[in-house]
Design a protein around this motif. Sequence first.
Motif, PDB file in Angstrom:
ATOM      1  N   THR A 195      -1.802   7.995   5.016  1.00 50.13           N
ATOM      2  CA  THR A 195      -1.896   7.297   6.299  1.00 50.13           C
ATOM      3  C   THR A 195      -1.000   6.059   6.302  1.00 50.13           C
ATOM      4  N   THR A 196      -0.999   5.334   5.188  1.00 47.03           N
ATOM      5  CA  THR A 196      -0.119   4.173   5.076  1.00 47.03           C
ATOM      6  C   THR A 196       1.344   4.587   5.219  1.00 47.03           C
ATOM      7  N   VAL A 214       2.045   1.838  -3.125  1.00 50.38           N
ATOM      8  CA  VAL A 214       3.020   0.848  -2.656  1.00 50.38           C
ATOM      9  C   VAL A 214       3.721   0.171  -3.836  1.00 50.38           C
ATOM     10  N   SER A 233      -5.889   1.203   4.154  1.00 52.47           N
ATOM     11  CA  SER A 233      -6.691   1.852   3.115  1.00 52.47           C
ATOM     12  C   SER A 233      -8.174   1.758   3.436  1.00 52.47           C
ATOM     13  N   LEU A 277       4.662   6.451  -4.393  1.00 53.57           N
ATOM     14  CA  LEU A 277       3.923   7.246  -3.409  1.00 53.57           C
ATOM     15  C   LEU A 277       3.758   8.677  -3.899  1.00 53.57           C
ATOM     16  N   SER A 282      -9.875   4.173  -2.438  1.00 51.51           N
ATOM     17  CA  SER A 282      -8.882   4.167  -1.361  1.00 51.51           C
ATOM     18  C   SER A 282      -7.933   2.964  -1.442  1.00 51.51           C
ATOM     19  N   PRO A 283      -8.433   1.726  -1.524  1.00 48.56           N
ATOM     20  CA  PRO A 283      -7.492   0.599  -1.626  1.00 48.56           C
ATOM     21  C   PRO A 283      -6.713   0.603  -2.929  1.00 48.56           C
ATOM     22  N   ALA A 300      -5.947   7.215   1.454  1.00 48.90           N
ATOM     23  CA  ALA A 300      -5.273   6.152   2.199  1.00 48.90           C
ATOM     24  C   ALA A 300      -3.748   6.165   2.111  1.00 48.90           C
ATOM     25  N   PRO A 301      -3.122   6.461   0.944  1.00 48.35           N
ATOM     26  CA  PRO A 301      -1.654   6.399   0.879  1.00 48.35           C
ATOM     27  C   PRO A 301      -0.922   7.229   1.925  1.00 48.35           C
ATOM     28  N   THR A 346      -3.853   3.060  -2.513  1.00 45.03           N
ATOM     29  CA  THR A 346      -2.783   2.502  -1.681  1.00 45.03           C
ATOM     30  C   THR A 346      -1.970   1.470  -2.455  1.00 45.03           C
ATOM     31  N   TRP A 347      -2.637   0.603  -3.190  1.00 47.48           N
ATOM     32  CA  TRP A 347      -1.928  -0.411  -3.973  1.00 47.48           C
ATOM     33  C   TRP A 347      -0.992   0.243  -4.983  1.00 47.48           C
ATOM     34  N   PRO A 398      -1.162  -2.436   4.412  1.00 47.62           N
ATOM     35  CA  PRO A 398      -1.633  -1.372   3.509  1.00 47.62           C
ATOM     36  C   PRO A 398      -3.109  -1.508   3.135  1.00 47.62           C
TER      37      PRO A 398
END
Length: 542
Positions: A389-390, A337, A152, A341, A329-330, A386-387, A333-334, A148
């Motif tokens: 795509t993850t 996750v 991201s 979501l 972005s990161p 990013a989420p 995603t964090w 992830p």
Amino acid sequence: MVADQHPPTSDRAEERDRIGARGIWLICVACAALAVVMGAMTALNVALPEIAPSIGATSTEMTWLVDAYTVALAALLLPSGAIGDRFGRRGLLIIGLAIFAAASTPPLWTDDPTAIIASRALSGVAAAMVMPSTLSLLTSQLPERKRPLAVSLWAGVGGAAGIGGFFVSGFLLEWFSWRSIFIVFTVVAALLAMASATIGTSRDEHSKPFDVPGALVSTAAVFLFVVGLLETPTRGWDDAVTLGALGAGLVLGVVFVVVERRRAAPLLDVHLFANRAFSAGALTVMVQFFASLGLFYVVLQRLQLDFGMSPLMAATAVMPVVVVIMILSPIGTWLAVRYSLRSMLVLGVSLTGIGLILMGVVPYTTYWGMFPMLMLGAVGQGFATAPPTTAIMANTPAATQGIGSAVNDTFRELGAAIGIAVSGSILASGYTRNIAPVADRVSAETGSSQLGEHIARSLAEALHTIDALATRLPGRTETLDAVADQAKQAFIGPMNTACVVMGIVILVGVAFLIFLSPRAMTPVSASTSETETEPEREPAAG
């Protein structure tokens, strides 16, 4: 008593989850390769005013100098992803970067518009090899718990690289000719091709026969649909060519689904879309790129044509958006996750839509008046870049990571093309309608219908024509300034309308995401992949 020579289980797990130097190098190479091909998509937009007179390009040829790349890229993503899965993702990345470098050289020595358009199309073919390879290499080689974070970073770079293309081009044009852009493409792609030879590779060890019918149908469907979208701003939605291309693309899309459902070894397992996280991710990627490309299509024109910024100044003015996207972005995603979501997708896309609507209804006459709305949209883009795509990659079997990446990239390109089509057509039709009385009056007063036609085509051409007249007719400066102000006002209204329409479309997408998105970003079971060698994956916390 013999000491236990094996480290504790927790230590082995920590060792397995560590990215390491090779993983960091892989992330750097993959993200750099992605940045080059994404930046190349937008790099020529700010250079067209210099390229066109230098090579004698017509308005149609100018359009295809940009669009040939996008069409080839979008049409070949799915087949390229499948080829990487079957024959090796690193090899496809190296070949793609080598072709990209070679395809960037013809503009260095030719002034033939057709040859340069062909080189751009070949660059798009190469980019279609590069994009899915970069993401699938990350998700297939890095430790599962670190994917992830890597995704991201990849998504943040992808979301920001298009804007970076404007900035790099603007910087080069300040000091060098437009050919310097292609020199940079050639050198950087060649260096990255060599760097890519130092990273690991992966592929499906139990690959199935390549789905030629699926590849041909998907390529034709995406090609026709994207061509129809890109022709919309100039031809209009009711034009026969536009309707024919869009209709044929949609029909072939349906044919593709039917064909794939009946194939024993399909190019794309369409049943993946039954997974709610996968489908929500694909929809969000399309909506986000619909927003970003549509937004920058209008904003960059406003900055340059209304606020009087140079290409470099305009690109610099939108760089804060890049910074916000890269930072958030990161984090997005964090949060997706760790918590939900659905919450991150809905929050991010909602902020993007609200920012666009405010940009269309709140009056402003300076960059700083626009800035708060631009930043609100950037925050939304950052959280929701990013989420999705993850989610797509986490729910794609390990053996077909190239196809999962290609699905992500294809929905990116479709969203971008739709955004440019919607915003471009609203701008073109609105400006033409608003400026018509002014253009008619100028034609009557000067006795030159050709002059009125130049003013009516676009704001950029109107201002260029007025500047040329001001040089030849210094005594008419006040009158020409008034015409320039009227042309700008004829542009601002449709621009605001485009922002509101795009914002509403995005909020409609939010409504679908509320019902479609699952709370947890649940990965596929290890049993679905014949190449999975790690222990059974744990569900993401939700």
